[in-house]
Design an enzyme around this catalytic site. Structure first.
Site, mmCIF file in Angstrom:
data_model
loop_
_atom_site.group_PDB
_atom_site.id
_atom_site.type_symbol
_atom_site.label_atom_id
_atom_site.label_comp_id
_atom_site.label_asym_id
_atom_site.label_seq_id
_atom_site.Cartn_x
_atom_site.Cartn_y
_atom_site.Cartn_z
ATOM 1 N N ASP A 187 -24.176 -21.603 9.309
ATOM 2 C CA ASP A 187 -25.606 -21.434 9.952
ATOM 3 C C ASP A 187 -26.095 -22.753 9.898
ATOM 4 O O ASP A 187 -26.306 -23.607 8.835
ATOM 5 C CB ASP A 187 -26.057 -20.522 9.238
ATOM 6 C CG ASP A 187 -27.605 -20.156 9.683
ATOM 7 O OD1 ASP A 187 -27.672 -19.647 10.837
ATOM 8 O OD2 ASP A 187 -28.665 -20.480 9.098
ATOM 9 N N GLU B 76 -22.765 -23.635 13.774
ATOM 10 C CA GLU B 76 -23.699 -22.932 14.750
ATOM 11 C C GLU B 76 -25.057 -24.058 14.789
ATOM 12 O O GLU B 76 -26.009 -24.035 14.553
ATOM 13 C CB GLU B 76 -24.409 -21.617 13.834
ATOM 14 C CG GLU B 76 -25.460 -20.976 14.787
ATOM 15 C CD GLU B 76 -26.904 -21.258 14.618
ATOM 16 O OE1 GLU B 76 -27.654 -21.095 15.551
ATOM 17 O OE2 GLU B 76 -27.154 -21.933 13.378
HETATM 18 C C1 OTU Z 1 -30.127 -20.052 12.805
HETATM 19 O O1 OTU Z 1 -30.625 -20.462 13.951
HETATM 20 C C2 OTU Z 1 -29.882 -18.449 12.727
HETATM 21 O O2 OTU Z 1 -29.099 -18.040 13.960
HETATM 22 C C3 OTU Z 1 -31.326 -17.808 12.859
HETATM 23 O O3 OTU Z 1 -31.449 -16.626 13.052
HETATM 24 C C4 OTU Z 1 -31.953 -17.995 11.497
HETATM 25 O O4 OTU Z 1 -33.244 -17.891 11.689
HETATM 26 C C5 OTU Z 1 -32.116 -19.720 11.304
HETATM 27 O O5 OTU Z 1 -30.708 -20.491 11.566
HETATM 28 C C6 OTU Z 1 -32.263 -20.032 9.886
HETATM 29 O O6 OTU Z 1 -31.285 -19.616 9.114
HETATM 30 O O7 OTU Z 1 -30.914 -23.229 12.895
HETATM 31 O O8 OTU Z 1 -28.952 -24.631 14.265
HETATM 32 O O9 OTU Z 1 -34.147 -21.436 17.635
HETATM 33 O O10 OTU Z 1 -31.742 -20.934 17.018
HETATM 34 O O11 OTU Z 1 -33.194 -21.691 14.268
HETATM 35 C C7 OTU Z 1 -29.691 -23.727 15.066
HETATM 36 C C8 OTU Z 1 -33.909 -20.598 16.448
HETATM 37 C C9 OTU Z 1 -30.750 -23.030 13.989
HETATM 38 C C10 OTU Z 1 -32.458 -20.721 16.216
HETATM 39 C C11 OTU Z 1 -32.223 -21.746 15.089
HETATM 40 C C12 OTU Z 1 -30.903 -21.557 14.334
#
Ligand code: OTU
Length: 648
Positions: free
Chosen positions: A282, A324
Site C-alpha cells: 500500500d 499500489e
Molecule cells: C491507499 O490509497 C489505499 O488504497 C487507500 O484506501 C488508503 O486510504 C490509503 O492508501 C492509506 O492507506 O496512497 O498510493 O486517493 O488513492 O490514498 C496511493 C486516495 C495511495 C488513494 C490513496 C492511496
C-alpha cells in the site's frame, strides 16, 4: 558474483536448514543471485548508521527463517509458478477485490461464496485489509493496529488459513495488503512511542515543535485535504508532532531507521508464509521522506522497494509484488525498476492512467487523451504486468499529464473541470451520479467517487425508469470493463460491479465513515438481489453474464496474456480506442466506441493480416464477420466494442 563474506553467511545458515536438497538448491541459487544487490541497496540506505551491520545480519537471519518456516506445499507451489514464464501475466488470471464483511460476513462466509466466485470465473481474490484495525478509526482497514492478528470482525487467523487452503485447492490466487507506510496510532509501537519510549518514537517521524513540520508542510501535498488536512498531528501524551500524511490516526513509519525495515520484513514474511500469491504494498510512493521534497516517489523509496523485492524473492519466489502507487504515467513506470533492476522491483502496478483516461473518454466521447497517455503506459517492461480496473475501493484521480490533454487539442484546466462536473452531478447533461472526493480549494484539485454502475448512468436511468437509458448504461459499463479485460494486464473486478451495484448512501449515517465518501461505492452485497443473476432478463443477470463472458473470452485466448503484445492503433475517428493483441498464432483486433454515435472503421486496419478478404471471429457475439476489401468501412454502434480474432 557472490562475495566471499556472503558465501560464508550462506554456508553457515544452510548447514542448519532441514528439508529437501532440491528446494535448498533453489534457495542457494536465489541467494547467490540476489545477495550482493541486497547488500549494496541496504548499505546505500543504511550503511552510514552505527547499528547497520547488526541489523543486516538480522535481516539475513529473518530471510533464512522465513524459508525454513515456509511449508512444503508453498515451496512446491513456488516451484510450479517458476516453471511458467511470468505466471502472473497469464490470461488465465482474473481478480476481484472484496471486503470480507461487506461481501459475505466473516472469513468462513467468504469460503461459502467461493462457488459464486467460481461461477463468475474469477480465480484471484484481493481480500481488503483484514488485520486488526480500530473500528472507529480504520480507514477501511488501512490503519493497522496489529499486523498479525486477524480483526475479530472477520474471524481469526485459522479462518484465514483455512480459506487460503481452500482457495489453493481450487487453483485460486490470494492477494493481501501490507500497509507499509504507516500504522494505526493504536499499534503497540505507537502506544509505546506515546508512553515516551525513545526506541519507538524513532519508528515514526516525531518532532518536538512545529519548526521542521512547517518547513516540510510547504513541499508536501495533502492526501485527504477535506477530512485530514495537514501532514502532522500533535500528540499531547508525548508533547510531539508526528507525521501523519493520511488520516491523523495513521502515523507514518520512519524507514530511515533500519529497525523499522526489519520489523516490517517480519510482517511481510508472515504474509508470504500464509500463502499470499500477490502482496499489495500500500502507498509505496510515500515510504521515504526527505525534508524539502514532496516526500513522494523519492529515489530511496524505489531503492527500498527493490531491496524488499530481493529479500522476498530468495525465500518466497512465488510471491509477486504489486506496488499500489497511484501516480502519473511517467512516474508509475519507475515502480517496475530501472537499469539493472528493470522488471525486478514491483511485478505489478495499478494501471491508474488507463482507468482514468477511460473515464475521460466516456465523458467526452473522445479517446485522444487516452491515446496520448497510452504512448507512455505502453513502455512497461516485459515481465511485469498492470492491474487493470475500471473501479476500485478508492476514488478516481485524473492524474495524467496536462500535456496529454493539450496534445489532444484541449485546455487542461477546462477539460478537468468538465470531467469533475460530469461525474459529480454539476453538469446537467450528464447521466452520471458520483461525487467529488478530496476537493482542495488551494490547488483546485479533486478526485471522483461513485460506483461503476452509477457513474455509467444506471442509477439515474433506474430513477427515471427509462429502459433505453438502462441499456445504454449497461453497455457503457461493459465497454469500460472490456478495455480492462482485453488490453495488456490482469483485470481486477471490484466486488459488486459484476452485479451492477449502485451507490450506497448509508455510510452517511455512520460517524466512522461519513467523512469519507469513498464509502458510497463500497457496497454491502444483498444476496437476495444477487440471486437474480441467473435470470438474464434482470439487470443483475445481464451484467453478471457479461462479466462471465468477458472472463471466458480472456481465458480462451492466449493473446490476452500480458507479454508486451498490445499494439495501439490510431483510427481516424477519435471516438474509437483500438489495439491489437498478438500471440504466436493469433491476432485479436479490439475496437471500442466511447461515443454516443455510430462510427465507421476502415477495413484497411486488417492490412497487417496480409492480403484480404478476411474472415474473423467476433468473440463477444461469437459470430463470424467477413471483411471483403480494404476500401470498405464497417459500423460500430454507440458504446459497442468488437473483439475480432483471426483464429476461427
Ligand atoms: C491507499 O490509497 C489505499 O488504497 C487507500 O484506501 C488508503 O486510504 C490509503 O492508501 C492509506 O492507506 O496512497 O498510493 O486517493 O488513492 O490514498 C496511493 C486516495 C495511495 C488513494 C490513496 C492511496
Amino acid at each position: 558474483m557472490l562475495r566471499p563474506r556472503l558465501l560464508s553467511e550462506l554456508d553457515l545458515r544452510l548447514k542448519n536448514l532441514k528439508g529437501s536438497e532440491d528446494f535448498k538448491n533453489g534457495l542457494k541459487e536465489r541467494f547467490i543471485a540476489n545477495s550482493s544487490d541486497i547488500e549494496d541497496l541496504y548499505n546505500d540506505l543504511y550503511g552510514h548508521l552505527p547499528n547497520s551491520k547488526k541489523l543486516f545480519s538480522q535481516l539475513l537471519d529473518q530471510l533464512f527463517s522465513a524459508y525454513s518456516e515456509r511449508s512444503v506445499e508453498l515451496k512446491t507451489r513456488d516451484k510450479d509458478k517458476l516453471k511458467e514464464d511470468y505466471w502472473f501475466c497469464s490470461e488465465q488470471l482474473t481478480g476481484m477485490s472484496l471486503y470480507v464483511d461487506r461481501f459475505a460476513g466473516k472469513l468462513p462466509d467468504v469460503e461459502k461464496k467461493l462457488n459464486y466466485i467460481e461461477e463468475l470465473g474469477v480465480n484471484f481474490l484481493h481480500l481488503m485489509p483484514l488485520f486488526e484495525s480500530p473500528k472507529d478509526a480504520s480507514d477501511g482497514g488501512y490503519a493497522v493496529s496489529d499486523f498479525k492478528r486477524v480483526d475479530e470482525r472477520f474471524g481469526n487467523l485459522k479462518d484465514l488459513q483455512h480459506l487460503g487452503t481452500q482457495m489453493r485447492s481450487k487453483g485460486m490466487y490470494l492477494m493481501l495488503d501490507i500497509i507499509l507506510n504507516h500504522t494505526s496510532d493504536r499499534h503497540e509501537w505507537a502506544q509505546k512511542a506515546k508512553a515516551g519510549e525513545k526506541k519507538y518514537q524513532d519508528f515514526y517521524y516525531c518532532y518536538p515543535d512545529r519548526s521542521i513540520p512547517d518547513l516540510m508542510e510547504y513541499h508536501m501535498p495533502e492526501v485527504f485535504p477535506e477530512s485530514a488536512p495537514g501532514n502532522f498531528t500533535y500528540i499531547h501524551e508525548m508533547n510531539q508532532w508526528v507525521m501523519s500524511v493520511f488520516h491523523s490516526y495513521q502515523w507514518d513509519l520512519n524507514f530511515k531507521n533500519p529497525e523499522v525495515l526489519v520489523a516490517m520484513m517480519d510482517n511481510i514474511y508472515f504474509y508470504a508464509n500464509l500463502g499470499v500469491d500477490i502482496l499489495r504494498i500500500d502507498a509505496p510512493a510515500f515510504i521515504w521522506k526527505e525534508q524539502g521534497t514532496s516526500c513522494q516517489g523519492l529515489p530511496n523509496a524505489h531503492k527500498l522497494l527493490q531491496l524488499i523485492k530481493l529479500l522476498v524473492e530468495v525465500p518466497a519466489p512465488g510471491m509477486a509484488i504489486l506496488g499500489e502507487a497511484i501516480v502519473g504515467p511517467h512516474q508509475i513506470l519507475e515502480y517496475f525498476g530501472k537499469g539493472r533492476f528493470t522488471a525486478h522491483q514491483c511485478d505489478f502496478a495499478y494501471n491508474a492512467t488507463q482507468m482514468a483516461t477511460q473515464w475521460d473518454a466516456l465523458a467526452t466521447g473522445d479517446t485522444r487523451v487516452m491515446r496520448e497517455a497510452m504512448k507512455v503506459v505502453d513502455l512497461k517492461p516485459l515481465g511485469t504486468s498492470w492491474i487493470n480496473y475500471s473501479r476500485c475501493h478508492d476514488d478516481i484521480g485524473l492524474g495524467y499529464d496536462d500535456y496529454m490533454i493539450s496534445n489532444a487539442g484541449k485546455d487542461p484546466n477546462l477539460h478537468r473541470k468538465y470531467l469533475k462536473d460530469y461525474y459529480s452531478g454539476a453538469f446537467s447533461g450528464s447521466p452520471s451520479k458520483g461525487a467529488l472526493f478530496g476537493a482542495n480549494p488551494k490547488n483546485n484539485d479533486a478526485r471522483i467517487s461513485g460506483s461503476l454502475a452509477s457513474l455509467c448512468g444506471l442509477e439515474a436511468a433506474l430513477e427515471s425508469n427509462d429502459p433505453q437509458a438502462i441499456q445504454t448504461s449497461i453497455n457503457k459499463l461493459t465497454l469500460m470493463q472490456a478495455q480492462s479485460f482485453f488490453s495488456g494486464g490482469i483485470p481486477l473486478i471490484f466486488y459488486g460491479d459484476e452485479l451492477g451495484s449502485l451507490n450506497d448512501y448509508s455510510y452517511l449515517n455512520d460517524a466512522s465513515k461519513s467523512y469519507d465518501n469513498r464509502w458510497m461505492h463500497r457496497p454491502i452485497i444483498d444476496w437476495d438481489k444477487a440471486s437474480k443473476r441467473t435470470n438474464i432478463d434482470t439487470i443483475e443477470g445481464s451484467v453478471f453474464e457479461r462479466h462471465q463472458r468477458l472472463i471466458r473470452i480472456r481465458k480462451e485466448n492466449k493473446a490476452f496474456a500480458d507479454l508486451k503484445n498490445t499494439h495501439w492503433l490510431t483510427l481516424n475517428s477519435p471516438a474509437i480506442c483500438s489495439f491489437i493483441r498478438t500471440s504466436e498464432d493469433q491476432s485479436v483486433f479490439c475496437f471500442l466506441n466511447y461515443s454516443n454515435e455510430t462510427q465507421q472503421i476502415p477495413e484497411s486496419v486488417f492490412n497487417s493480416l496480409g492480403k484480404g478478404p478476411h474472415q474473423l471471429k467476433e468473440l463477444w457475439s461469437n459470430q463470424l464477420m467477413e471483411f471483403k476489401s480494404p476500401l470498405n468501412y464497417f459500423d460500430i454502434k454507440p458504446y459497442q466494442f468488437y473483439i475480432l480474432s483471426n483464429k476461427i
